[in-house]
Design a protein around this motif. Structure first.
Motif, short mmCIF file in Angstrom:
data_model
loop_
_atom_site.label_atom_id
_atom_site.label_comp_id
_atom_site.label_asym_id
_atom_site.label_seq_id
_atom_site.Cartn_x
_atom_site.Cartn_y
_atom_site.Cartn_z
N LEU A 41 11.80 24.83 41.32
CA LEU A 41 11.44 23.66 41.80
C LEU A 41 10.74 22.68 40.78
CD1 LEU A 41 10.48 24.55 45.60
CD2 LEU A 41 12.46 23.42 44.85
N VAL A 42 9.81 23.33 40.32
CA VAL A 42 8.97 22.63 39.15
C VAL A 42 10.07 21.99 38.03
CG1 VAL A 42 7.44 22.61 37.17
CG2 VAL A 42 6.71 23.48 39.48
N ALA A 43 11.00 22.96 37.74
CA ALA A 43 12.07 22.77 36.66
C ALA A 43 12.86 21.55 37.31
CB ALA A 43 12.78 23.61 36.29
N LEU A 44 13.02 21.55 38.44
CA LEU A 44 13.99 20.33 38.95
C LEU A 44 13.21 19.05 39.03
CD1 LEU A 44 15.98 22.13 41.75
CD2 LEU A 44 16.80 21.49 39.53
N LEU A 45 12.09 18.99 39.35
CA LEU A 45 11.35 17.76 39.56
C LEU A 45 10.52 17.21 38.40
CD1 LEU A 45 9.01 18.78 42.58
CD2 LEU A 45 10.86 17.23 42.84
N LEU A 46 10.53 18.00 37.25
CA LEU A 46 9.99 17.17 35.90
C LEU A 46 11.08 16.30 35.50
CD1 LEU A 46 7.45 18.15 34.66
CD2 LEU A 46 8.68 19.61 33.16
N PRO A 47 12.21 16.36 35.42
CA PRO A 47 12.80 15.18 35.01
C PRO A 47 12.93 14.08 35.96
CG PRO A 47 14.38 17.32 34.72
CD PRO A 47 12.97 17.60 35.44
N ALA A 48 12.44 14.22 37.06
CA ALA A 48 12.62 13.13 37.98
C ALA A 48 11.32 12.34 37.76
CB ALA A 48 12.72 13.60 39.67
N ILE A 49 10.41 13.10 37.56
CA ILE A 49 8.82 12.61 37.44
C ILE A 49 9.09 11.61 35.97
CG2 ILE A 49 6.52 13.12 36.86
CD1 ILE A 49 6.75 15.33 38.86
N GLN A 50 9.68 12.16 35.11
CA GLN A 50 9.57 11.69 33.82
C GLN A 50 10.52 10.29 33.89
OE1 GLN A 50 11.06 14.70 31.28
NE2 GLN A 50 9.10 15.43 30.61
N ALA A 51 11.70 10.45 34.72
CA ALA A 51 12.40 9.29 34.94
C ALA A 51 11.67 8.01 35.64
CB ALA A 51 13.79 9.40 35.51
N ALA A 52 10.88 8.41 36.43
CA ALA A 52 10.06 7.47 37.17
C ALA A 52 9.08 6.78 36.35
CB ALA A 52 9.51 8.17 38.41
N ARG A 53 8.43 7.73 35.40
CA ARG A 53 7.37 7.04 34.72
C ARG A 53 8.11 6.20 33.44
NH1 ARG A 53 4.12 12.53 32.84
NH2 ARG A 53 2.74 12.51 34.77
N GLU A 54 9.41 6.65 33.01
CA GLU A 54 10.09 5.64 32.07
C GLU A 54 10.62 4.45 32.83
OE1 GLU A 54 11.54 4.07 28.89
OE2 GLU A 54 10.17 5.76 28.92
N ALA A 55 10.72 4.43 34.01
CA ALA A 55 11.08 3.40 34.88
C ALA A 55 10.02 2.30 34.95
CB ALA A 55 11.84 3.60 36.03
N GLY A 59 9.32 -1.60 33.35
CA GLY A 59 9.07 -2.51 34.00
C GLY A 59 7.70 -3.23 33.49
N GLY A 60 7.05 -2.54 32.76
CA GLY A 60 5.77 -3.12 32.15
C GLY A 60 6.41 -3.91 31.00
N CYS A 61 7.29 -3.45 30.23
CA CYS A 61 8.01 -4.04 29.28
C CYS A 61 8.46 -5.46 29.64
CB CYS A 61 9.12 -3.24 28.44
SG CYS A 61 9.37 -3.96 26.66
N TYR A 152 2.08 -8.07 23.47
CA TYR A 152 3.52 -7.95 22.55
C TYR A 152 3.72 -6.45 22.36
CZ TYR A 152 1.99 -12.70 21.55
OH TYR A 152 1.96 -14.10 21.63
N ILE A 153 3.20 -5.64 22.85
CA ILE A 153 3.80 -4.11 22.83
C ILE A 153 4.21 -3.48 23.97
CG2 ILE A 153 3.07 -1.93 22.41
CD1 ILE A 153 0.37 -3.07 20.67
N CYS A 154 5.74 -3.16 23.85
CA CYS A 154 6.24 -2.55 25.01
C CYS A 154 5.54 -1.00 25.29
CB CYS A 154 7.77 -2.33 24.79
SG CYS A 154 8.49 -1.75 25.95
N PRO A 155 5.26 -0.71 26.53
CA PRO A 155 4.68 0.47 26.82
C PRO A 155 5.51 1.67 26.51
CG PRO A 155 4.50 -0.83 28.74
CD PRO A 155 5.32 -1.77 27.66
N SER A 156 6.73 1.49 26.43
CA SER A 156 7.55 2.63 26.19
C SER A 156 7.98 2.84 24.61
CB SER A 156 9.05 2.64 26.82
OG SER A 156 9.71 1.50 26.40
N GLU A 157 7.24 2.09 23.76
CA GLU A 157 7.22 2.12 22.34
C GLU A 157 6.49 3.15 21.80
OE1 GLU A 157 6.03 -0.78 18.78
OE2 GLU A 157 7.03 -1.72 20.52
N SER A 158 7.04 4.04 20.99
CA SER A 158 6.20 5.39 20.71
C SER A 158 4.98 4.98 19.83
CB SER A 158 7.45 6.17 20.20
OG SER A 158 7.79 5.70 18.83
N ALA A 159 5.56 3.92 18.77
CA ALA A 159 4.19 3.71 17.80
C ALA A 159 3.10 2.83 18.07
CB ALA A 159 4.82 2.97 16.52
#
Length: 159
Positions: A41-55, A59-61, A152-159
């Motif tokens: 169950l945790v393995a199935l939920l982890l990608p969904a949580i990461q997708a929600a965070r990236e979304a 939205g912040g960007c 001026y910084i996108c939240p999903s930008e890694s640097a």
């Protein structure tokens, strides 16, 4: 005879070791199965949580871009012109720069609720008036130039 049978049965029970009564606990197999199910169950939920965070980061960007557009429009409303790029004089033609260029990113700072940084950069630009084309410019070594502006910084930008 009945009496003897009862007595013999009692002796037989007394000779057997007493087994402890097992309560409502789980066996090792049951416990491992439950842990495996939770792991799946945790393995199935982890990608969904990461997708929600990236979304949320996207939205912040998108919101940052919206704020930049609004700041440009507010600059236009206040000064009747959109902010220019940058112009540092024409050193090739022998015309030295008058001051450090304030790019559009700096000019819209007051409209992005960052007036203090704008004021500091404008003071730095005014101190640079009269420098030569190839002189060491004070803004090139200023920590103000390297200060990140969150808008001026996108939240999903890694640097």
């Amino acid at each position: 005879m009945k009496r003897f049978a009862i007595f013999a049965d009692h002796r037989k029970r007394a000779s057997q070791p007493a087994r402890p009564q097992l309560g409502g606990g789980f066996t090792l197999v049951e416990l491992l199965v439950v842990i495996a199910i939770i792991g799946v169950l945790v393995a199935l939920l982890l990608p969904a949580i990461q997708a929600a965070r990236e979304a949320a980061r996207r939205g912040g960007c998108s919101n940052n871009l919206h704020q930049i557009g609004l700041a440009m429009q507010n600059h236009h409303s206040a000064k009747q012109v959109f902010p220019y790029g940058a112009h540092d004089g024409d050193c090739e033609a022998g015309i030295p720069h008058q001051r450090i260029p304030l790019t559009w990113r700096v000019l819209i700072l007051p409209y992005m609720e960052n007036s203090s940084l704008y004021t500091q950069l404008e003071e730095l630009a005014n101190r640079s008036i009269g420098g030569g084309c190839y002189a060491v410019r004070p803004w090139e070594q200023s920590p103000l130039q390297q200060q990140p502006v969150p808008g001026y910084i996108c939240p999903s930008e890694s640097a």
